[in-house]
Design a protein around this motif. Structure first.
Motif, PDB file in Angstrom:
ATOM      1  N   GLY A 157       0.833  -1.194   0.000  1.00 43.48           N
ATOM      2  CA  GLY A 157       0.000   0.000   0.000  1.00 43.48           C
ATOM      3  C   GLY A 157       0.864   1.238   0.000  1.00 43.48           C
ATOM      4  N   THR A 161      -3.073   5.162  -0.679  1.00 43.21           N
ATOM      5  CA  THR A 161      -3.977   4.067  -1.037  1.00 43.21           C
ATOM      6  C   THR A 161      -5.406   4.350  -0.587  1.00 43.21           C
ATOM      7  OG1 THR A 161      -3.474   2.912   0.999  1.00 43.21           O
ATOM      8  CG2 THR A 161      -2.177   2.336  -0.927  1.00 43.21           C
ATOM      9  N   LYS A 163      -7.297   6.672  -1.381  1.00 42.73           N
ATOM     10  CA  LYS A 163      -8.094   6.995  -2.567  1.00 42.73           C
ATOM     11  C   LYS A 163      -7.798   6.059  -3.728  1.00 42.73           C
ATOM     12  CE  LYS A 163      -9.104  10.729  -5.804  1.00 42.73           C
ATOM     13  NZ  LYS A 163      -9.056  12.173  -6.011  1.00 42.73           N
ATOM     14  N   THR A 168      -2.943  -4.692  -5.645  1.00 39.92           N
ATOM     15  CA  THR A 168      -3.826  -5.615  -6.368  1.00 39.92           C
ATOM     16  C   THR A 168      -4.823  -4.892  -7.271  1.00 39.92           C
ATOM     17  OG1 THR A 168      -5.139  -7.629  -6.126  1.00 39.92           O
ATOM     18  CG2 THR A 168      -5.644  -5.845  -4.608  1.00 39.92           C
ATOM     19  N   ASN A 169      -5.129  -3.646  -6.955  1.00 36.53           N
ATOM     20  CA  ASN A 169      -6.056  -2.876  -7.781  1.00 36.53           C
ATOM     21  C   ASN A 169      -5.402  -2.343  -9.052  1.00 36.53           C
ATOM     22  OD1 ASN A 169      -6.807  -1.791  -4.591  1.00 36.53           O
ATOM     23  ND2 ASN A 169      -8.282  -2.988  -5.752  1.00 36.53           N
ATOM     24  N   VAL A 171      -2.712  -4.204 -10.804  1.00 35.14           N
ATOM     25  CA  VAL A 171      -1.998  -5.239 -11.557  1.00 35.14           C
ATOM     26  C   VAL A 171      -3.003  -6.003 -12.419  1.00 35.14           C
ATOM     27  CG1 VAL A 171      -0.556  -7.293 -11.428  1.00 35.14           C
ATOM     28  CG2 VAL A 171      -0.301  -5.488  -9.725  1.00 35.14           C
ATOM     29  N   GLU A 191      -8.961  -5.584 -18.853  1.00 35.11           N
ATOM     30  CA  GLU A 191      -9.519  -5.508 -17.493  1.00 35.11           C
ATOM     31  C   GLU A 191     -10.293  -6.753 -17.073  1.00 35.11           C
ATOM     32  OE1 GLU A 191     -11.916  -2.272 -16.248  1.00 35.11           O
ATOM     33  OE2 GLU A 191     -10.326  -0.798 -16.531  1.00 35.11           O
ATOM     34  N   VAL A 199      -4.345 -13.883 -11.077  1.00 33.95           N
ATOM     35  CA  VAL A 199      -3.533 -12.708 -10.740  1.00 33.95           C
ATOM     36  C   VAL A 199      -3.880 -12.261  -9.329  1.00 33.95           C
ATOM     37  CG1 VAL A 199      -3.100 -10.278 -11.292  1.00 33.95           C
ATOM     38  CG2 VAL A 199      -3.264 -11.966 -13.133  1.00 33.95           C
ATOM     39  N   GLY A 200      -5.183 -12.213  -9.045  1.00 33.86           N
ATOM     40  CA  GLY A 200      -5.629 -11.810  -7.711  1.00 33.86           C
ATOM     41  C   GLY A 200      -5.159 -12.761  -6.625  1.00 33.86           C
ATOM     42  N   GLY A 204      -0.112 -10.619  -3.276  1.00 35.79           N
ATOM     43  CA  GLY A 204      -0.305 -10.766  -1.840  1.00 35.79           C
ATOM     44  C   GLY A 204      -0.028 -12.164  -1.320  1.00 35.79           C
TER      45      GLY A 204
END
Lengths: 482, 421
Positions: A157, A161, A163, A168-169, A171, A191, A199-200, A204
């Motif tokens: 983060g 972050t 906003k 992960t948001n 990539v 997208e 990927v998700g 992490g």
């Protein structure tokens, strides 16, 4: 402790790795390996037996195929700025460093995409696209050093972050070398996903799915303007209530950072940033967006924080004044170093409205253990970073500092929060995982991990507690800047 | 047991969770499932799963049945309706988080949050039908994805009943959290193939104070797309579409290729955005405000080409989108800033022509580095039609392992997801 059990790597294996990568990509001398014995979590140290620095995904694949054949575990490493011991080799004799895969491969401004190798430094991405009015949004405080690959492992983060979201948001696609050496393309530059969101799952996963070698990232347009302000409070309770008031009013600043009195005084003593040393707390609040309306929002935020008890609100009038405020925030940790021989930083999260409660709880914990604890953190996200001051030469004080850290995490969990907002579980918090996840949850997470790594050779003994993986922490947690 | 022996299925599940919990499928549900079970809590969902696994009975979660009816070549035995699991568990306006059960519709959720000036900014067509379970399971999205992202960006916690009836949770109820593996991402867009979602936790966002919507017509896809790209570069918009002539007409617009831009924020922001947008768009650009603008946005959101022979979602890098939309037989609403479009093909005289056109578009989308997913196909189009693209080989191998791991008995909505998973 020794990272690698009793067995040393077979000299034939080392020779084969040398042959695969070339001598300049292999570090095997103990003195040189000492550099790699820890990341930003310095409590535990363990050097790998060998460090490999491949240049391409093909080389990573060649290495992982060899390790797969031999059943040898490995740990990926970016810049080593992680804060939870994520790249500490525990039962993994081979460390694979991505730092030589550091090319920005393609920038597509029209589609707002950038394709990078995983060893690229976070800030270099933003620097490369700044002239065209874009940036890469996740901005961990270590962004001048940390790598995109490391950010992907930790789902990093940063102050903004609130906003813009976390890694992960941003990539979309990855190239990953799986632990058996196979190269997989996950996601794409589009997208929507085709099938499961792997990927998700990888972002992490703390390096337990394999070694990411390339990533397709989203670029974000620079805002037209920013307004940065400092709100001064006599009482830290009022400052935390002001955070809730801003969010509840439907205004999403791009950052809300809190520093309490202990931190303010440390910063002032060290850097003379002009912060009021008699204040109980300050908030640094930054708004960004279209010029139209921004001053209205700033004014509204000013009213809200005054309503919550701010005795003074200063607006940065230019970039220089803005820079001073952010410098004060980012240097806070360095400043704390002057207050005590040692300090330990925690990373926890609470629902935003519980910030007053968690700060009171931290205060009570400090009192109970007769310790000083400062607070400087991402208030807008409810992501706290208490800093416990102690002297490691005093065994009892050290023990109390460890206990305080754990009690703070327990308090976060009791308030509906989490063990970590941005530093990761790594080796550091593995023993605390059962505080928030049931045995069943952890079983399913282990199963997910085995989808990528059936033999458990990618960064073993991290994230999920297994017998033998839990480290008995006898000294407090890290003392490096966040 | 035969999946389609409905009376036997009814007896089996009535014995398990009570007769009142079992009913016959209605309307489009008949294409989705042989019987409908309506559990009242996660424990009952788990019981259904255990029974299905023991007796090799297929099941799938079902909301309004739109997605499941469209994607299933044949019904599953048991449709698990979560209509009785539709409560808001906890809504904390000041934290901007909400925990809700999956049977709740998006519209119902947003009616509650609107009282605090907030919303879950996901806007698939017909939110009064879209349950939260379907929103997550099928990763539905709409125009607001431009500014707010998709459900993948908004889901911060999930509970689901998995194989063996295990009740599992990932994430939490805080907006920033990196503890443990991201099960939210794994469940999002998994189409009920990994388990049954029993609870969802979302970030919600403040609703904009004011909203206006701008329209401007162009003569072809390329010029409309170029205008949209320019506007995207110049202003932070709430949403940005290009609509084909028939889609424009369906939206009550004049026709042509229409650029549609959502302008949201404070009064001052919307005024400035309106001026800027008007200056940049083609002469004759129209800007609606107030209730009229909101009604227009809802028409745009709901434009799902329900009567078309084939409806598909394409996604490519945004700069490639216009090229993929050029074939004359395609009607579309394109989210220009995201590189995503909902397209439709009418069958005209010949279903084979529509299928051939779809194949050509699919090729163009793949060449542009993107993917295509069929959302709906008329029954005469179904034979041989692939709803999902085939993922690359190594990625697909991982997906197969994931599916086997989470669904070892192969009962969760089987054989209709990517690659027949």
């Amino acid at each position: 402790m020794s990272s690698n059990g009793n067995s040393r790597l077979d000299p034939h294996l080392i020779a084969e790795l040398r042959a695969a990568l070339g001598d300049d990509a292999v570090v095997a001398r103990a003195a040189e390996l000492k550099v790699y014995e820890c990341d930003g979590w310095t409590i535990e140290k363990a050097a790998p037996e060998i460090l490999l620095r491949p240049r391409t995904a093909a080389e990573v694949s060649a290495v992982l195929k060899i390790l797969h054949r031999e059943g040898v575990a490995f740990v990926p490493r970016g810049a080593g700025t992680g804060l939870s011991g994520g790249c500490l080799p525990i039962g993994a004799p081979v460390m694979i460093c991505t730092s030589r895969m550091n090319r920005i491969l393609a920038v597509d401004y029209a589609s707002r995409r950038v394709e990078v190798e995983s060893g690229v430094v976070n800030l270099h991405v933003s620097n490369a696209v700044a002239a065209r009015g874009f940036f890469y949004a996740p901005d961990p405080s270590s962004q001048a050093a940390c790598t995109i690959g490391g950010n992907i492992a930790e789902n990093s983060g940063g102050p903004h972050t609130l906003k813009y979201g976390v890694t992960t948001n941003h990539v979309l696609g990855l190239e990953i070398v799986l632990p058996d050496g196979k190269i997989a393309e996950l996601g794409s530059a589009a997208e929507e996903r085709c099938g499961y969101d792997l990927v998700g799952a990888v972002v992490g996963a703390e390096g337990t799915a394999g070694i990411v070698t390339r990533a397709t990232l989203k670029l974000t347009r620079e805002p037209e303007a920013r307004r940065t302000m400092l709100a001064v409070f006599s009482d830290v309770d009022d400052a935390t209530r002001a955070v809730s008031a801003i969010i509840a009013a439907g205004i999403i600043p791009c950052a809300i950072e809190l520093m309490d009195q202990l931190i303010i005084r440390a910063v002032e003593a060290a850097f003379h940033a002009g912060l009021p040393t008699d204040a109980g707390a300050v908030l640094i609040i930054e708004l960004d967006g279209a010029i139209a309306g921004l001053d209205d929002h700033a004014q509204r935020v000013g009213e809200l924080v005054r309503g919550a008890g701010a005795r003074e609100v200063r607006l940065a009038h230019d970039d220089a004044e803005r820079a001073i405020l952010w410098k004060a925030r980012k240097r806070a940790f360095g400043a704390v170093g002057r207050l005590a021989p040692n300090y330990a930083t925690q990373d926890g999260v609470v629902p935003r409205t519980r910030l007053p409660d968690i700060l009171r709880a931290i205060g009570a914990i400090a009192l109970r253990h007769n310790l000083r604890i400062g607070n400087v953190f991402h208030a807008g996200d409810g992501n706290i970073h208490p800093i416990v001051l102690y002297d490691e030469r005093d065994a009892d004080q050290t023990r109390r500092a460890v206990a305080a850290g754990r009690e703070i995490l327990q308090a976060c969990v009791a308030m509906g929060g989490s063990l970590t907002g941005e530093h990761g579980i790594g080796a550091e918090k593995i023993a605390e995982m059962p505080l928030i996840f049931s045995p069943e949850d952890l079983t399913v997470m282990s199963e997910l991990r085995r989808v990528f790594d059936p033999d458990g050779r990618a960064n073993p003994n991290k994230v999920i507690p297994t017998p033998g993986s839990c480290v008995e922490v006898s000294t407090p947690r890290r003392q490096v800047p966040i | 047991m035969n999946d389609h022996d409905a009376p036997q299925l009814v007896r089996t599940f009535a014995a398990l969770i009570g007769e009142s919990r079992i009913r016959a499928p209605q309307g489009r549900e008949t294409r989705a499932a042989s019987i409908i079970a309506e559990p009242h809590d996660a424990r009952e969902v788990a019981e259904i799963i255990r029974k299905c696994e023991a007796d090799a009975i297929t099941l799938a979660p079902i909301g309004a049945g739109r997605t499941l009816a469209a994607m299933r070549p044949a019904p599953v035995a048991v449709g698990v309706s979560l209509a009785h699991m539709a409560a808001i568990i906890a809504y904390e306006p000041d934290d901007m988080t909400v925990i809700a059960e999956p049977g709740l519709t998006l519209a119902a959720l947003n009616r509650q949050t609107a009282q605090h000036g907030q919303h879950l900014p996901a806007d698939p067509p017909h939110p009064e039908l879209a349950t939260l379970g379907a929103l997550v399971g099928a990763a539905h999205a709409g125009p607001m994805r431009h500014a707010e992202g998709t459900v993948r960006d908004l889901l911060i916690g999930v509970r689901f009943a998995g194989h063996g009836g295990r009740l599992v949770h990932g994430g939490g109820r805080v907006v920033k959290n990196v503890a443990g593996y991201d099960l939210m991402k794994v469940m999002t867009g998994s189409f009920g193939t990994l388990g049954v979602i029993t609870e969802t936790t979302f970030k919600v966002r403040p609703m904009a104070e004011q909203y206006a919507i701008a329209f401007a017509a162009y003569g072809d896809v390329a010029s409309a797309s170029a205008a949209a790209a320019q506007l995207h570069h110049a202003a932070a918009l709430a949403h940005l579409e290009v609509a084909s002539p028939a889609a424009s007409h369906a939206l009550g617009l004049r026709g042509g290729f229409t650029v549609i831009a959502g302008l949201a924020g404070s009064a001052a922001e919307v005024a400035e955005l309106s001026a800027r947008t008007r200056a940049m768009l083609a002469a004759g650009a129209e800007i609606m405000t107030g209730a009229e603008a909101i009604a227009a946005r809802e028409r745009l959101r709901d434009c799902d080409f329900a009567d078309a022979a084939i409806v598909a979602l394409i996604a490519v890098p945004p700069a490639e989108l216009a090229r993929c939309l050029e074939p004359a037989e395609v009607e579309f609403v394109a989210h220009a800033g995201c590189g995503v479009a909902r397209i439709s093909l009418s069958s005209g005289a010949n279903p084979a022509e529509a299928c051939a056109a779809l194949a050509r578009i699919r090729m163009a989308v793949h060449a542009a580095g993107g993917n295509l997913r069929v959302l709906h196909a008329a029954s005469e189009m179904r034979p041989g039609l692939e709803f999902f693209d085939q993922p690359p080989r190594a990625a697909f191998a991982l997906m197969q392992t994931l599916k086997r791991t989470f669904d070892p008995h192969g009962v969760f909505n089987p054989r209709c997801f990517v690659g027949g998973l």
